[in-house]
Structures are given as C-alpha cells and as structure tokens.
Design a protein around this motif. Structure first.
Motif, PDB file in Angstrom:
ATOM      1  N   UNK A 185       8.307  -4.775  -2.373  1.00 65.92           N
ATOM      2  CA  UNK A 185       8.332  -4.263  -1.002  1.00 65.92           C
ATOM      3  C   UNK A 185       7.100  -3.391  -0.744  1.00 65.92           C
ATOM      4  N   UNK A 186       6.769  -2.526  -1.688  1.00 66.50           N
ATOM      5  CA  UNK A 186       5.564  -1.702  -1.554  1.00 66.50           C
ATOM      6  C   UNK A 186       4.332  -2.591  -1.395  1.00 66.50           C
ATOM      7  N   UNK A 187       4.215  -3.606  -2.243  1.00 66.09           N
ATOM      8  CA  UNK A 187       3.059  -4.508  -2.197  1.00 66.09           C
ATOM      9  C   UNK A 187       2.962  -5.229  -0.858  1.00 66.09           C
ATOM     10  N   UNK A 188       4.101  -5.649  -0.328  1.00 67.97           N
ATOM     11  CA  UNK A 188       4.096  -6.342   0.959  1.00 67.97           C
ATOM     12  C   UNK A 188       3.655  -5.409   2.092  1.00 67.97           C
ATOM     13  N   UNK A 189       4.082  -4.160   2.039  1.00 67.73           N
ATOM     14  CA  UNK A 189       3.670  -3.213   3.076  1.00 67.73           C
ATOM     15  C   UNK A 189       2.169  -2.956   2.986  1.00 67.73           C
ATOM     16  N   UNK A 190       1.633  -2.874   1.776  1.00 65.82           N
ATOM     17  CA  UNK A 190       0.179  -2.751   1.602  1.00 65.82           C
ATOM     18  C   UNK A 190      -0.519  -3.979   2.199  1.00 65.82           C
ATOM     19  N   UNK A 191       0.016  -5.157   1.898  1.00 69.22           N
ATOM     20  CA  UNK A 191      -0.568  -6.399   2.420  1.00 69.22           C
ATOM     21  C   UNK A 191      -0.514  -6.427   3.948  1.00 69.22           C
ATOM     22  N   UNK A 192       0.645  -6.099   4.507  1.00 70.33           N
ATOM     23  CA  UNK A 192       0.814  -6.187   5.957  1.00 70.33           C
ATOM     24  C   UNK A 192      -0.027  -5.144   6.694  1.00 70.33           C
ATOM     25  N   UNK A 193      -0.172  -3.981   6.113  1.00 70.76           N
ATOM     26  CA  UNK A 193      -0.954  -2.925   6.775  1.00 70.76           C
ATOM     27  C   UNK A 193      -2.446  -3.209   6.707  1.00 70.76           C
ATOM     28  N   UNK A 194      -2.876  -3.925   5.689  1.00 71.93           N
ATOM     29  CA  UNK A 194      -4.265  -4.393   5.575  1.00 71.93           C
ATOM     30  C   UNK A 194      -5.272  -3.253   5.767  1.00 71.93           C
ATOM     31  N   UNK A 195      -4.978  -2.112   5.148  1.00 74.45           N
ATOM     32  CA  UNK A 195      -5.874  -0.946   5.157  1.00 74.45           C
ATOM     33  C   UNK A 195      -6.065  -0.315   6.539  1.00 74.45           C
ATOM     34  N   UNK A 196      -5.240  -0.680   7.498  1.00 75.89           N
ATOM     35  CA  UNK A 196      -5.380  -0.080   8.824  1.00 75.89           C
ATOM     36  C   UNK A 196      -4.776   1.315   8.889  1.00 75.89           C
ATOM     37  N   UNK A 197      -3.787   1.570   8.050  1.00 75.13           N
ATOM     38  CA  UNK A 197      -3.218   2.911   7.900  1.00 75.13           C
ATOM     39  C   UNK A 197      -2.961   3.126   6.415  1.00 75.13           C
TER      40      UNK A 197
END
Length: 293
Positions: free
Chosen positions: A59-71
């Motif tokens: 879940x953590x990894x997916x949130x990193x992926x989805x946020x794509x360094x925008x936040x």
C-alpha cells in the motif's frame, strides 16, 4: 518538506476486506488536486494495525507510485517491537518514501529511556527523516517533552506529530527545541490554534473529507492570519468532532463512502461500521458544511 496539511490517508477496502487499489489511486489524485501538502500512508487512519507486513508495504509503495513525487509521502512504520519498526522503516525506504512516522510503542508501556533507545535505533537504521508520533490516548505511554528534546539530537529525527491536543505542551516543546524541528498537530480540533501558536502544520483526519479547506486553513494559520484561520476552522469544527464519534477510521470511511469517493466503507475487524445514530449524525454535519446534498 513536511508542513501544512498532511492527510492521514484512509486505506480503501472492498466488502471482502481486500485493499481497493483503484480507489486508493483516485483518493491520491483527489488530494493532490485539492492542494494537500503531503500524505501519510498506512498510519492509524490507514489501518496499519490490521495490514500484515507485505500488504502494508505494498500500500505504501502504491501511494508513492500514484503520487509520482508531486507531494511528499510519509510511511507509517511504528510498532511496539523495535525490530519490527526498523524492518517497516527500511522496507518503506526501499519503495521510495520521503520520511517515516514512528508511533510510541503501544501496549508494552516502555520507560522514557526505553523510548529514547527505541527511536534512536529506528533512526540509526535508515537514512530517511523520522517523525516521532505521540498519541497517548492510543499508546498509553506519553512521549514527554524532555524525551523529545533528547531524541531531537539525532540527525535523522526531524519532527514530532503531537496528538495530545494540549496546547500548553506545544509551548513547552517550542521553548526547548530549535526552530527547525518540525512540530505537527495530530489533533484536528486544536490544529488551528496549534499552528497559530507556532506549529508547522497538521497530520489530519479531517483532510480526508475536506482537503481544500484544510489546505487553506493551514496556509492561513501558518501565515499568522488568525482571524481568517479561526473563521474558516469554525466552519468545519463540527466535522472535526463528528469524525471521532467512533474509533478512527470508522467515521472517515463512512463519510468518504457517502460522498461517493469510495464504493465501500469496509473496515477490517475488529473495527465495524458505525452505529445508525452516528451515521445520521455525521451525514447531517456533512450536509451542513456542503459536502453532502
């Protein structure tokens, strides 16, 4: 990096209890579009206590992926076992988070010097910034100000989420810590005053429901615009309280479900759906503030 409105993001689930990754992606977009300043992945609100290790990190990894360094993404990596907290922190570092949020070990009631040893061990084990998390209402043990001061000597320990709701505690901390040590509220009802008195932001449950309002509130409060900040906070004060009628994240998930942002309000046992009277109460609050018709 870790300032302003940081959402303590829920982990959406299907009715069978499995994580709903498509909805999770949509929620991340919802927050970025609304101006949320950061995301805490799999903290208390994300049901960290009922996600096994591999799923937690996924879940953590997916949130990193989805946020794509925008936040920035901060992983919840606390545990009542120091070795487990280290393992979670290292695994989260491996999937690209920007920092970790480590809660006071719960249930085993460590001494203050045990807390120093615990958090220093976590910080020694990673190059990531570490935010301490003090929430004695859940953990029983209180991370005292002098202990925070001792821990702040570690170069990786850069801030604190203080969830006691005690504004006097904030002044004690500010008097003892350097100005660059990040102080974040973990208590939505007092977060506005926390920021007006020198806090840097909030890790917010309320931001799940009204992210744009929380982002604006943080901008106003951290800029010292007290009258405007308090006026805006007053419009959502009832929501702050309604979200905690039942244990978090029961009410936030119900609210997101009613808003159509999640197809299910499902939780993992031992948490269950809210009582009907509480469903009615939060829905009325949401109607009053205009997030539900």
């Amino acid at each position: 990096m870790f300032k302003g409105s940081v959402v303590a993001l829920v982990t959406p689930m299907a009715d069978n209890g499995q994580v709903d990754y498509e909805t999770l992606k949509n929620l991340v977009e919802f927050h970025i579009n609304a101006g949320t300043d950061g995301v805490v992945a799999v903290g208390t609100t994300g049901e960290a206590s009922t996600l096994p290790f591999d799923e937690h990190i996924k879940v953590v990894a997916k949130i990193v992926e989805y946020s794509d360094r925008r936040v920035p993404v901060i992983a919840g990596t606390g545990a009542n076992s120091t070795s487990e907290a280290i393992e979670l922190s290292q695994a989260s570092a491996g999937v690209g988070v920007d920092g970790v949020l480590s809660v006071v070990p719960y249930y085993n009631k460590p001494q203050q010097r045990g807390l120093v040893a615990h958090f220093n061990a976590v910080a020694d084990a990673t190059d990531l910034p570490v935010l301490l998390y003090n929430v004695p209402g859940r953990t029983v043990t209180d991370l005292l100000p002098d202990t925070v001061v001792e821990l702040a000597k570690h170069p990786q320990i850069i801030g604190l989420k203080e969830a006691t709701g005690d504004l006097k505690r904030l002044q004690v901390l500010k008097s003892k810590l350097s100005d660059d040590f990040i102080l974040l509220s973990g208590d939505d009802p007092t977060a506005c005053e926390f920021m007006l008195q020198g806090g840097h932001g909030v890790i917010s449950v309320t931001a799940n429901i009204v992210p744009a309002i929380m982002a604006k509130l943080c901008q106003l409060a951290t800029s010292g615009k007290a009258e405007e900040a308090r006026a805006l906070d007053a419009t959502i004060a009832a929501l702050h309280h309604a979200l905690f009628i039942e244990p978090n994240p029961v009410m936030p998930k119900w609210a997101l479900y009613k808003m159509g942002l999640m197809p299910s309000p499902a939780l993992r046992l031992p948490l269950v759906l809210p009582e009907q009277i509480h469903q009615n109460a939060i829905e009325q609050v949401m109607k009053n503030i205009g997030v539900l018709s």
